[in-house]
Each structure stands twice: as C-alpha cells, then as structure tokens.
Design a protein around this motif. Structure first.
Motif, mmCIF file in Angstrom:
data_model
loop_
_atom_site.group_PDB
_atom_site.id
_atom_site.type_symbol
_atom_site.label_atom_id
_atom_site.label_comp_id
_atom_site.label_asym_id
_atom_site.label_seq_id
_atom_site.Cartn_x
_atom_site.Cartn_y
_atom_site.Cartn_z
ATOM 1 N N ASP A 1 0.835 -1.212 0.000
ATOM 2 C CA ASP A 1 0.000 0.000 0.000
ATOM 3 C C ASP A 1 0.865 1.255 0.000
ATOM 4 O OD1 ASP A 1 0.681 -0.659 2.670
ATOM 5 O OD2 ASP A 1 -1.042 0.411 3.475
ATOM 6 N N ASP A 2 2.078 1.176 0.563
ATOM 7 C CA ASP A 2 3.021 2.288 0.422
ATOM 8 C C ASP A 2 3.306 2.527 -1.063
ATOM 9 O OD1 ASP A 2 4.536 2.609 3.379
ATOM 10 O OD2 ASP A 2 3.777 0.617 2.972
ATOM 11 N N ALA B 1 5.033 -7.593 8.765
ATOM 12 C CA ALA B 1 3.820 -7.775 7.968
ATOM 13 C C ALA B 1 4.135 -8.476 6.654
ATOM 14 C CB ALA B 1 3.143 -6.433 7.726
ATOM 15 N N HIS C 1 2.533 -8.564 2.762
ATOM 16 C CA HIS C 1 3.234 -7.821 1.709
ATOM 17 C C HIS C 1 4.237 -8.667 0.936
ATOM 18 C CE1 HIS C 1 1.764 -3.843 3.177
ATOM 19 N NE2 HIS C 1 1.686 -4.510 4.313
ATOM 20 N N LEU D 1 3.898 7.069 6.575
ATOM 21 C CA LEU D 1 3.192 5.853 6.160
ATOM 22 C C LEU D 1 3.789 4.607 6.801
ATOM 23 C CD1 LEU D 1 3.108 6.603 2.299
ATOM 24 C CD2 LEU D 1 1.391 7.247 4.024
ATOM 25 N N GLU E 1 -2.862 -0.826 15.901
ATOM 26 C CA GLU E 1 -2.654 -0.831 14.443
ATOM 27 C C GLU E 1 -1.160 -1.029 14.202
ATOM 28 O OE1 GLU E 1 -1.087 0.936 10.948
ATOM 29 O OE2 GLU E 1 -0.940 1.837 12.933
ATOM 30 N N ASN F 1 1.444 0.326 12.335
ATOM 31 C CA ASN F 1 2.485 1.361 12.377
ATOM 32 C C ASN F 1 2.740 1.854 13.800
ATOM 33 O OD1 ASN F 1 2.912 1.275 9.643
ATOM 34 N ND2 ASN F 1 1.579 3.021 9.185
ATOM 35 N N TRP G 1 -6.690 2.901 10.744
ATOM 36 C CA TRP G 1 -7.025 1.634 10.084
ATOM 37 C C TRP G 1 -8.534 1.486 9.879
ATOM 38 C CZ3 TRP G 1 -5.256 -1.777 6.992
ATOM 39 C CH2 TRP G 1 -5.871 -3.024 6.877
ATOM 40 N N ALA H 1 -4.334 1.329 3.163
ATOM 41 C CA ALA H 1 -4.262 2.347 4.216
ATOM 42 C C ALA H 1 -3.423 3.551 3.784
ATOM 43 C CB ALA H 1 -3.669 1.722 5.472
HETATM 44 C C1 BDR Z 1 -0.143 0.138 7.870
HETATM 45 O O1 BDR Z 1 0.724 -0.928 8.216
HETATM 46 C C2 BDR Z 1 1.445 -1.373 7.093
HETATM 47 O O2 BDR Z 1 1.371 -2.756 6.976
HETATM 48 C C3 BDR Z 1 0.841 -0.685 5.904
HETATM 49 O O3 BDR Z 1 1.844 -0.408 4.934
HETATM 50 C C4 BDR Z 1 0.252 0.568 6.478
HETATM 51 O O4 BDR Z 1 1.198 1.604 6.547
HETATM 52 C C5 BDR Z 1 -1.581 -0.328 8.010
HETATM 53 O O5 BDR Z 1 -1.864 -0.674 9.323
#
Ligand code: BDR
Ligand code: CA
Length: 308
Positions: free
Chosen positions: A13-14, A75, A79, A121, A163, A165, A188, A237
């Motif tokens: 998502d980044d 994560a 990812h 992010l 969450e 981050n 989130w 996100a």
């Molecule tokens: C956030 O955590 C990461 O896995 C994602 O890139 C996003 O920044 C979502 O909770």
C-alpha cells in the motif's frame, strides 16, 4: 501542488501511495523506515519504485529497529517476504543517499521551511529520532499526515487494539503525538470504510499503464492472503492517507481530539487512546479523518495507475 516528504516502509500500500504522490504532487524525498519488512528490503523497494516512476527524488535510509523494544511481528505475511510481493525485481539503478533519514528530514525542512508536507506511512521511528534531535521540526513543516492507529480499538495486529504502524514502535508514535500540536490521523478503521470493490479495482489494473501492471504483480501476495481469510475488497491504508496529504479538501468528516499511545498495556501496548469526550482537558492535537469523498479518492488512485 503539494511538496511531499514521505516516510515509508514499502510495502504494497506504500507503493500505491507513492504512485499517487508522483501523479498528483511533487516528491521531495523518501525517508525509509523498517516495518512491513526489514530495512534492507524497504530501502530497496523505495529505489525500485523510483525506477518504475522514472523519478529522481532522493531515498534516505533510516533506523533498522524501533526505538526501544524489538518488534514482535512484521507484515511479510501480507506484503511478501521482500515487502513487494516477492516478484524478483532487478537491482534498482541508483543507490540510497549516504545521509541518514532523520538528519535528512531536519535538513530538508530547514532548507524549505513551511513548504513541505510530511506524510508518515510507516512506524514513526525516523520522525521520533528527528524530533529528539531538533524539537523545532514541527514549526518548519506545512502539515503532518500520519497513517496509523485504530481509534475505537479495531486494530490489525496481534495486540488487538493496536494498528501496525503504531504497534511496531509505540514509543516513537508517542514522541510524535506529543510533539505536534496538530496533525491529520488516518487510521485503520477509516481505511476499512474506504475499500474498493475487487472487480472495479481489477478493471483498473487491466486498463492502466505500466504502473498498473507493476501493482498487479506486487499485490498478489496480499490478494492471496485476503482470499485465504475470506476477505473481499481492496483496502490500502497508505493510499488513503496519501489522498488526504495531496488534497485535504477530500475529507468530508473528521473530529479533532486528543490522542495518546498506550506504552505499557499487557494486551494493549501500541493502542491509540482517543479522548472522545474530552474528559482529560488535554489539548486536542489530532484531526481524526473519519470519512473522505470516495469518488475523488478513486479518481486519484486511477490516475496513479494510468487508467485512461
Ligand atoms: C499500515 O501498516 C502497514 O502494513 C501498511 O503499509 C500501512 O502503513 C496499516 O496498518
Ligand atoms: Ca506503510
């Protein structure tokens, strides 16, 4: 057009967020954190994205670990082991800069005071380090937008209300949340309210340009994960936070509240605690984004993927 300093841990998502930034704003630099996967991978992924976009912005590597405690999860299961879907991209062209991320954040904001929007992010390690070195940093940034938190406790980590981050480096988040007297918080739970329909999103991937083809590839591991867990829809996100950074007028509902980070809880370390009823009378520093204009958000994403 906004000038963005993006702190990131790419991350699928980044990646989408960085494509949006390139399509709708100017990227002054990427400062890279550990988070979704280790720092070696996230820095390389930032360089891969720079090549994909044919861009020349500098990439600065940050801290490889959280400030205090080792993280208990990453994560990679969403990812990919390398953070970008394990596609096996070639070695990116140019190296990262020699300057460390926290120092680059301080220098760039000194060179361009009041001009840069800071978009966070990733876990907030680099920002916290920069703030400890120079607490006047907030005075020099135009805005701060943070992707992080779960404002009513529906987190996405093994510690239920945390969450990712914030949970990865709670002390860093605490430093940042105490230092800024105003920032936008895209959490989130807002992300979950702003997903895209799978078929709609697939049509964009099929009709966009090389950026859509790239995203289609890196997105596969996350897709498989969703399928395995019976989840439908595409949530991104960091893309939502980037939309708010690019154009704050996209926000249709928000509340300004005091937000703190739980540092000690046995089950709750890394949770974001919102003083919804203003019981503590603390200065409210976070504009919590509750809703954005979904059609405009979708249009921003489509343009970033090169959909005609
Ligand atoms: C956030 O955590 C990461 O896995 C994602 O890139 C996003 O920044 C979502 O909770
Ligand atoms: Ca991220």
């Amino acid at each position: 057009i906004p000038q963005l300093l993006i702190d990131t841990d790419p991350g699928v998502d980044d990646a989408l967020a960085i494509m949006m930034a390139h399509a709708h704003a100017d990227i002054a630099a990427l400062s890279v954190a550990a988070g979704n996967v280790g720092l070696g991978h996230t820095v390389r992924n930032a360089r891969t994205l720079r090549d994909l976009l044919g861009a020349t912005f500098p990439v600065f590597a940050g801290c490889a670990t959280p400030l205090v405690r080792a993280p208990d999860e990453d994560a990679a299961f969403v990812h990919g082991m390398d953070g970008l879907g394990d596609v096996g991209f070639p070695e990116p062209k140019a190296a990262a800069e020699g300057e460390v991320a926290a120092l680059a954040l301080l220098r760039l904001t000194r060179e361009r005071p009041g001009e840069l929007t800071l978009v966070a992010l990733a876990p907030l390690t680099n920002l916290a380090l920069a703030l400890r070195l120079d607490p006047t940093l907030p005075q020099r940034v135009k805005r701060l937008v943070v992707m992080g938190g779960a404002v009513t406790g529906h987190g996405n980590t093994g510690r239920i209300p945390a969450e990712f981050n914030i949970g990865f480096d709670p002390e860093a988040a605490h430093v940042v949340f105490e230092a800024f007297s105003r920032f936008d918080l895209v959490d989130w739970e807002a992300t979950l309210r702003h997903g895209f329909d799978d078929a709609e999103f697939d049509a964009w991937l099929a009709t966009g340009d090389q950026r859509a083809a790239f995203f289609g590839k890196v997105f596969r591991t996350a897709r498989d994960y969703n399928a395995k867990h019976d989840r439908s829809g595409v949530v991104a996100a960091d893309a939502l936070a980037m939309a708010v950074a690019i154009d704050p007028s996209i926000v249709t509902r928000s509340e300004i509240r005091a937000v703190a980070v739980e540092l000690d809880g046995r089950l709750t370390r890394g949770a974001t605690v919102v003083d919804w009823a203003n019981r503590l009378g603390r200065p409210a520093q976070a504009r919590i984004v509750l809703e954005v204009d979904q059609a405009r958000f979708a249009a921003m994403v489509r343009k970033a993927l090169g959909v005609a």
